[in-house]
Scaffold this motif. Structure first.
Motif, mmCIF file in Angstrom:
data_model
loop_
_atom_site.group_PDB
_atom_site.id
_atom_site.type_symbol
_atom_site.label_atom_id
_atom_site.label_comp_id
_atom_site.label_asym_id
_atom_site.label_seq_id
_atom_site.Cartn_x
_atom_site.Cartn_y
_atom_site.Cartn_z
ATOM 1 N N LYS A 1 -8.661 2.523 -0.869
ATOM 2 C CA LYS A 1 -9.936 2.775 -1.534
ATOM 3 C C LYS A 1 -10.207 4.257 -1.744
ATOM 4 O O LYS A 1 -10.734 4.669 -2.783
ATOM 5 N N ASN B 1 -1.686 -2.317 -3.825
ATOM 6 C CA ASN B 1 -2.982 -2.334 -3.133
ATOM 7 C C ASN B 1 -3.371 -0.891 -2.830
ATOM 8 O O ASN B 1 -3.096 -0.360 -1.756
ATOM 9 N N CYS B 2 -4.004 -0.249 -3.802
ATOM 10 C CA CYS B 2 -4.334 1.165 -3.664
ATOM 11 C C CYS B 2 -5.401 1.366 -2.596
ATOM 12 O O CYS B 2 -6.446 0.699 -2.618
ATOM 13 N N MET C 1 0.817 -1.216 0.000
ATOM 14 C CA MET C 1 0.000 0.000 0.000
ATOM 15 C C MET C 1 0.855 1.272 0.000
ATOM 16 O O MET C 1 0.339 2.366 0.226
ATOM 17 N N VAL D 1 1.911 4.145 -1.329
ATOM 18 C CA VAL D 1 1.445 4.968 -2.450
ATOM 19 C C VAL D 1 2.592 5.684 -3.145
ATOM 20 O O VAL D 1 2.666 5.715 -4.387
ATOM 21 N N TRP E 1 -5.871 7.296 -8.420
ATOM 22 C CA TRP E 1 -4.938 6.349 -9.040
ATOM 23 C C TRP E 1 -5.403 5.978 -10.453
ATOM 24 O O TRP E 1 -4.582 5.887 -11.381
ATOM 25 N N ASP E 2 -6.704 5.772 -10.623
ATOM 26 C CA ASP E 2 -7.205 5.498 -11.970
ATOM 27 C C ASP E 2 -6.928 6.676 -12.906
ATOM 28 O O ASP E 2 -6.602 6.485 -14.079
ATOM 29 N N ARG F 1 -8.593 5.499 -4.951
ATOM 30 C CA ARG F 1 -8.772 4.721 -6.172
ATOM 31 C C ARG F 1 -9.057 5.605 -7.383
ATOM 32 O O ARG F 1 -8.517 5.385 -8.475
ATOM 33 N N LEU F 2 -9.906 6.608 -7.190
ATOM 34 C CA LEU F 2 -10.219 7.499 -8.305
ATOM 35 C C LEU F 2 -8.978 8.247 -8.785
ATOM 36 O O LEU F 2 -8.736 8.377 -9.993
#
Length: 538
Positions: free
Chosen positions: A171, A168-169, A141, A143, A177-178, A174-175
């Motif tokens: 939660k 393991n991003c 995790m 980052v 990272w995407d 997540r947006l």
């Protein structure tokens, strides 16, 4: 602030920024945005320069530029704690408090990360990659290590590596990272990876850099109207970014080359080479596959001791309809003198244009008709150059265009020729006036040579002679044009660009030429100062 890949460029920009007055630094920044899409080193250095003066952030002139730089930095590096904190302090990073807390809470092996940030990507990217992968294996995790690894992948022009699939991003991130993954794929031009992410995120994306990348995805898919609309949105969000407006206009009114000029205009194509037999042969094969009409071709072998003469002689058969001449010199006289030797040929005076090509390039099939069409659009155009990229599945931009960005009694410098870590996705497929284009593929109007007849041999063996010659033309009243509809793939092994291989003696030679350039033009400093890009009517 900012990641280690920028270190080498930071030094140059930072040195110039802090040597300038605040007003001059603002002009420097505006000039850059007039030429290129903003990048992280530029934004970070401008922020540092402005915030170094206590009253600067309150200036009505500086404030909008500073806000643009901070927004750009946050959008480019949304997981960098230092940049996030700057965005928070400026009030332009909504929700960054939560992101900042998560990034800090998941951080691991601080000392290792500090060492990684110090190391330049160009020399140590393989070692840095291994270090990031090792940390992620222990701390899935982490980052900041995942973010750094993705930056390393961008540096090498690669899709996200396998190790990032095990990240393991958190939660809550997540947006973001995407969005990072979309930016990565769209920056490379990897449409297969980018489209699913765009469909997932498009309702959430409203920042200009991502919109511009999405515009080129739509353009490549044949959706020109959508591409124009996305560029218009990007420009409305960031009206300082002139490239968005130029690209939208280019899409609305596509450039059409006039192939008839190949027959109506007399052109000489000149190449010079030193001990690159195999590469020279490949370049001549590439040239033979292009449409050059009846142009004359002359290949100067600059004291070659390898098989270049045999390679050139064999290539003669590739041009059955062209006058093809090989000139062999007994010694290597260097690039400027080789250019002058070719320009002194009677064929130059008998031609309308001469085209210079390096011996290590791949050419676009219709390159000559594009350059001729631009040149013929205005009789005051003295030189036309093109977009230059590195080879590769995802071509990295190597050279676009330059102006004079820094002119004092201490130093006179041409601007940086290309934005940091931007790939050739189409943003710079435009035609615009500039001051300097790259010498590896360009077209000179013979008439303009009366005002700049020679390339200056004081820059031997190479480097800066083409820059100097373009500036001679500009100061004599001739225009220099960039034709981004032509792409030159340049297998550069010289110069100071990101992927060049340059030994220490060669670096010393270039530094020496910088000094020569400064003292040559010092007496005309006021004229040189006017060769910026803000004044260009583009």
């Amino acid at each position: 602030m900012a990641q280690s890949a920028e270190n080498e460029k930071l030094a140059g920009i930072a040195g110039e920024m802090f040597a300038l007055s605040l007003d001059e630094a603002c002009l420097y920044y505006k000039n850059y945005l007039n030429n290129f899409q903003v990048d992280l080193p530029l934004a970070v250095n401008f922020i540092s320069r402005v915030t170094g003066e206590s009253a600067a952030t309150r200036s009505p002139v500086v404030r909008p530029l500073l806000e643009q730089a901070i927004k750009a930095a946050v959008n480019i590096a949304p997981l960098d704690p230092e940049i996030l904190q700057i965005g928070l302090n400026a009030g332009v990073a909504q929700g960054a408090e939560v992101v900042l807390k998560i990034v800090q809470a998941t951080h691991a092996e601080h000392d290792t990360f500090r060492e990684i940030r110090k190391a330049p990507f160009k020399r140590f990217h393989a070692d840095l990659r291994r270090a990031c992968i090792a940390v992620l294996a222990k701390h899935p995790m982490a980052v900041r290590f995942a973010d750094m690894l993705l930056s390393l992948d961008l540096f090498t022009g690669s899709p996200p590596c396998e190790a990032l699939g095990r990240f393991n991003c958190p939660k809550a991130l997540r947006l973001i990272w995407d969005k990072r993954l979309f930016d990565h794929a769209a920056t490379l031009g990897d449409d297969e990876a980018a489209w699913p992410l765009w469909e997932k995120l498009k309702s959430q994306i409203n920042e200009p850099i991502a919109l511009s990348r999405a515009a080129e995805m739509h353009r490549r898919a044949g959706r020109t109207d959508e591409a124009v609309g996305l560029y218009e949105r990007a420009f409305a969000l960031d009206p300082l970014q002139r490239p968005y407006a130029l690209r939208a206009e280019a899409l609305r009114r596509p450039f059409v080359p006039d192939a008839g000029l190949l027959a109506s205009k007399k052109v000489c194509i000149y190449l010079y080479s030193y001990n690159k037999a195999t590469i020279l042969g490949e370049t001549l094969e590439s040239l033979a596959a292009t449409d050059i009409g009846p142009a004359r071709i002359k290949v100067l072998l600059n004291g070659c001791t390898d098989d270049s003469a045999a390679v050139a002689a064999k290539a003669r058969t590739l041009f059955p309809d062209n006058d093809f001449e090989i000139i062999e010199l007994p010694v290597n006289i260097g690039a400027p003198a080789a250019r002058n030797w070719l320009l002194s040929q009677p064929a130059t005076r008998e031609s309308d244009y001469v085209a210079f090509l390096d011996d290590d390039i791949y050419l676009q099939p219709d390159w000559l008709s594009h350059l001729l069409t631009v040149a013929e659009s205005d009789p005051t155009i003295g030189n036309v150059g093109c977009k230059v990229v590195f080879p590769g599945r995802f071509p990295l931009l190597q050279y676009l265009y330059r102006h004079i960005s820094f002119c004092t009694e201490e130093a006179i410098r041409a601007s940086i020729p290309v934005p940091y870590m931007q790939y050739d996705i189409g943003l710079y497929d435009v035609i615009r006036e500039t001051r300097v284009v790259m010498g590896c593929q360009h077209l000179l109007r013979v008439e303009s040579l009366r005002d700049a007849p020679w390339f200056d041999i004081r820059y031997s063996p190479s480097q800066i002679d083409d820059t100097d010659h373009d500036l001679q033309l500009c100061l004599s009243g001739w225009k220099v044009m960039y034709c981004g509809t032509v792409t030159c793939v340049h297998r550069q092994n010289s110069g100071t660009s990101m992927r060049s291989k340059l030994d220490i003696p060669a670096q010393g030679s270039i530094m020496g030429n910088d000094v020569k350039f400064h003292y040559k033009w010092l007496e005309r400093m006021d004229e040189m100062r006017r060769l910026d890009s803000i004044s260009l009517n583009v």
